[in-house]
Design a protein around this motif. Structure first.
Motif, PDB file in Angstrom:
ATOM      1  N   SER A   4      35.888 -12.599   2.566  1.00  0.00           N
ATOM      2  CA  SER A   4      36.334 -13.917   3.002  1.00  0.00           C
ATOM      3  C   SER A   4      36.765 -14.773   4.442  1.00  0.00           C
ATOM      4  CB  SER A   4      36.751 -14.875   2.283  1.00  0.00           C
ATOM      5  OG  SER A   4      36.348 -15.964   2.037  1.00  0.00           O
ATOM      6  N   ILE A   5      37.884 -15.618   4.715  1.00  0.00           N
ATOM      7  CA  ILE A   5      38.504 -15.556   6.054  1.00  0.00           C
ATOM      8  C   ILE A   5      39.661 -15.118   5.537  1.00  0.00           C
ATOM      9  CG2 ILE A   5      39.604 -17.591   6.982  1.00  0.00           C
ATOM     10  CD1 ILE A   5      37.038 -19.425   6.931  1.00  0.00           C
ATOM     11  N   ALA A  72      35.925 -18.464   0.107  1.00  0.00           N
ATOM     12  CA  ALA A  72      35.390 -19.258   0.991  1.00  0.00           C
ATOM     13  C   ALA A  72      34.298 -20.068   1.311  1.00  0.00           C
ATOM     14  CB  ALA A  72      35.539 -19.653   2.647  1.00  0.00           C
ATOM     15  N   HIS A 208      36.277 -24.043  -1.982  1.00  0.00           N
ATOM     16  CA  HIS A 208      36.016 -23.388  -0.425  1.00  0.00           C
ATOM     17  C   HIS A 208      37.667 -23.792   0.063  1.00  0.00           C
ATOM     18  CE1 HIS A 208      32.043 -24.437  -0.518  1.00  0.00           C
ATOM     19  NE2 HIS A 208      32.668 -25.567  -0.981  1.00  0.00           N
ATOM     20  N   LEU A 209      38.651 -23.699  -0.620  1.00  0.00           N
ATOM     21  CA  LEU A 209      40.159 -23.169   0.609  1.00  0.00           C
ATOM     22  C   LEU A 209      41.040 -23.283  -0.776  1.00  0.00           C
ATOM     23  CD1 LEU A 209      39.931 -27.614   1.097  1.00  0.00           C
ATOM     24  CD2 LEU A 209      39.030 -25.528   2.541  1.00  0.00           C
ATOM     25  N   ARG A 294      34.598 -23.449   6.415  1.00  0.00           N
ATOM     26  CA  ARG A 294      34.506 -22.191   5.282  1.00  0.00           C
ATOM     27  C   ARG A 294      33.222 -21.900   4.740  1.00  0.00           C
ATOM     28  NH1 ARG A 294      40.183 -21.117   5.521  1.00  0.00           N
ATOM     29  NH2 ARG A 294      39.807 -20.555   3.320  1.00  0.00           N
ATOM     30  N   TYR A 297      31.052 -20.126   7.147  1.00  0.00           N
ATOM     31  CA  TYR A 297      31.394 -19.496   7.752  1.00  0.00           C
ATOM     32  C   TYR A 297      31.387 -17.978   6.901  1.00  0.00           C
ATOM     33  CZ  TYR A 297      34.538 -15.296   8.100  1.00  0.00           C
ATOM     34  OH  TYR A 297      35.400 -13.977   8.061  1.00  0.00           O
ATOM     35  N   THR A 318      41.285 -20.355  12.172  1.00  0.00           N
ATOM     36  CA  THR A 318      40.175 -20.781  11.375  1.00  0.00           C
ATOM     37  C   THR A 318      39.029 -21.073  11.690  1.00  0.00           C
ATOM     38  OG1 THR A 318      40.707 -22.483  13.118  1.00  0.00           O
ATOM     39  CG2 THR A 318      42.151 -23.032  11.005  1.00  0.00           C
ATOM     40  N   PRO A 319      37.763 -20.658  11.152  1.00  0.00           N
ATOM     41  CA  PRO A 319      36.734 -21.219  11.247  1.00  0.00           C
ATOM     42  C   PRO A 319      35.811 -21.934  11.959  1.00  0.00           C
ATOM     43  CG  PRO A 319      36.711 -22.990   9.370  1.00  0.00           C
ATOM     44  CD  PRO A 319      38.149 -22.006   9.721  1.00  0.00           C
TER      45      PRO A 319
END
Length: 421
Positions: A4-5, A72, A208-209, A294, A297, A318-319
């Motif tokens: 993930s991010i 994400a 997602h966060l 996100r 992404y 950031t995406p």
């Protein structure tokens, strides 16, 4: 699913709570207190109480999953873990395409109320719509720490204005407005509860966060419960004030909150009504844009979306690829609306079915992924049952997810076919 991010910021509990509140406390507060009172009379309060209680397992089901599997991809990631990537990415696209339409609709709704209050006309409405969308995309572009800070200010202002409106209307509450209590029977209470369900959607967006949370294991459940209590109190207080002041009926129900604020503050209440709609609609616009960016992404990293969606900003991480895609789609939806091809009523109904199916899929995944947790199983089962019942009332909007499934099957079959030499 791919990694993930990268985590670049930590959100504290007191930044998480506004994110939760902002994703749930949306434009429904502008419409539903009056509409449900019109449908069930004073007994609509029972429906608000019922849904406030039932909303807790729905919120916790997403919370428990996000604690165990912070990613994400959110719900699509849970579904991938429970079954496979093909199904998980379909659910991801369900949410992504719903958010693409939901954010412009949210912005148009808030801008419409504000433009009416300020006497700005349709041109002013579109300018305000653009400002809301720029704010939603811009705050997420600069990172979750900024987003959490902005959301805290927005949600705090929203709560303050709602409390002021309810407190200011106490003098106008008349007990006679609560009699007869149930003029349309018990079935009307059930219908009102179905309408109110829309006011308690949004918990899935924060899934997602959770990678950005300082301590997900500790703060997700705490944040969920605190936010649920605050949201329920605000909804119930507003509904009681609307009924107690008689701020519903023909020509009033759809703007009951504005009418209530006018009772509380007189003529200046018109300006306050315009301001409150900006706060109420900006908060969920920020939350859904962040979640969708996100998710874009994550889907791209998994190979089910263009690779450009997985581009990250070199400084803020950031995406940016997903956010640029979202901004383009938001502008496209606004252009379609301005052309008159599709009305805002249709735009509101289209994403409903896919939002509910996204939620249902997450709850079903919870039954598989949390077999070792009695609490997780219970809240997932209750939430799944509720969302499936509500899905039965989406009407013609069911066509949209059916079309998406057909397109997805065709896409998967084309991927499996060997390329010609």
């Amino acid at each position: 699913m791919q990694p993930s991010i990268p985590k670049t910021a930590s959100l504290s509990l007191w930044q998480i709570i506004p994110l939760y509140i902002g994703s749930v406390l949306g434009s429904g507060i502008l419409l539903l207190p009056g509409l449900t009172a019109d449908s069930a009379g004073p007994a609509s309060i029972l429906a608000w109480v019922l849904m406030s209680i039932l909303a807790i397992p729905m919120a916790l089901s997403m919370g428990f999953l996000s604690v165990r599997f912070p990613h994400a991809g959110g719900v699509s990631y849970y579904v991938t873990r429970a079954w496979n990537a093909d199904i998980g990415m379909l659910v991801g696209w369900f949410f992504l395409l719903s958010a693409i339409m939901a954010v412009p609709v949210i912005a148009l709704t808030g801008a419409g109320y504000a433009a009416m209050a300020f006497g700005l006309g349709e041109t002013g409405r579109m300018i305000i719509t653009g400002i809301i969308i720029f704010t939603a995309v811009g705050t997420n572009f600069f990172g979750m720490r900024l987003t959490g800070g902005v959301q805290m200010v927005v949600v705090t202002a929203t709560i303050a204005i709602l409390i002021g409106a309810v407190a200011g209307s106490i003098h106008a509450i008349d007990p006679v407005n609560f009699v007869p209590f149930m003029p349309h029977g018990w079935t009307s209470v059930g219908h009102a509860a179905t309408l109110i369900f829309w006011c308690f959607l949004g918990w899935e967006a924060i899934s997602h966060l959770t990678e950005e949370f300082e301590d997900p294991g500790r703060d997700v459940v705490r944040g969920t419960i605190i936010a649920s209590v605050i949201i329920s109190i605000l909804y119930l207080a507003t509904a009681c004030a609307v009924i107690g002041t008689g701020s519903y009926g023909p020509g009033v129900s759809e703007v009951s909150l504005i009418h209530l604020i006018h009772l509380s503050f007189g003529m200046p209440g018109v300006i306050i009504a315009g301001i409150i709609t900006l706060f109420i609609t900006t908060a969920p616009a920020i939350a859904y844009t962040g979640a969708a960016g996100r998710l874009a992404y994550a889907i791209s990293r998994a190979g089910y979306a263009p690779r450009q969606f997985s581009l990250l900003h070199s400084i803020h991480q950031t995406p940016v690829g997903g956010l640029v895609f979202l901004f383009f789609c938001f502008c496209l939806i606004l252009g379609i609306y301005l052309s008159g091809i599709i009305s805002i009523d249709v735009l509101i109904q289209i994403p409903n079915a896919t939002f509910i199916l996204t939620y249902s899929a997450g709850c079903a995944a919870g039954l598989i992924l949390m077999k070792d947790s009695r609490a997780g199983m219970i809240v997932s089962a209750i939430s799944l049952l509720l969302t499936l019942v509500i899905f039965c009332f989406t009407g013609w909007a069911m066509i949209w997810p059916i079309i998406l499934v057909i397109i997805w099957v065709i896409y998967l079959k084309s991927r499996c076919q060997p390329s010609s030499v």
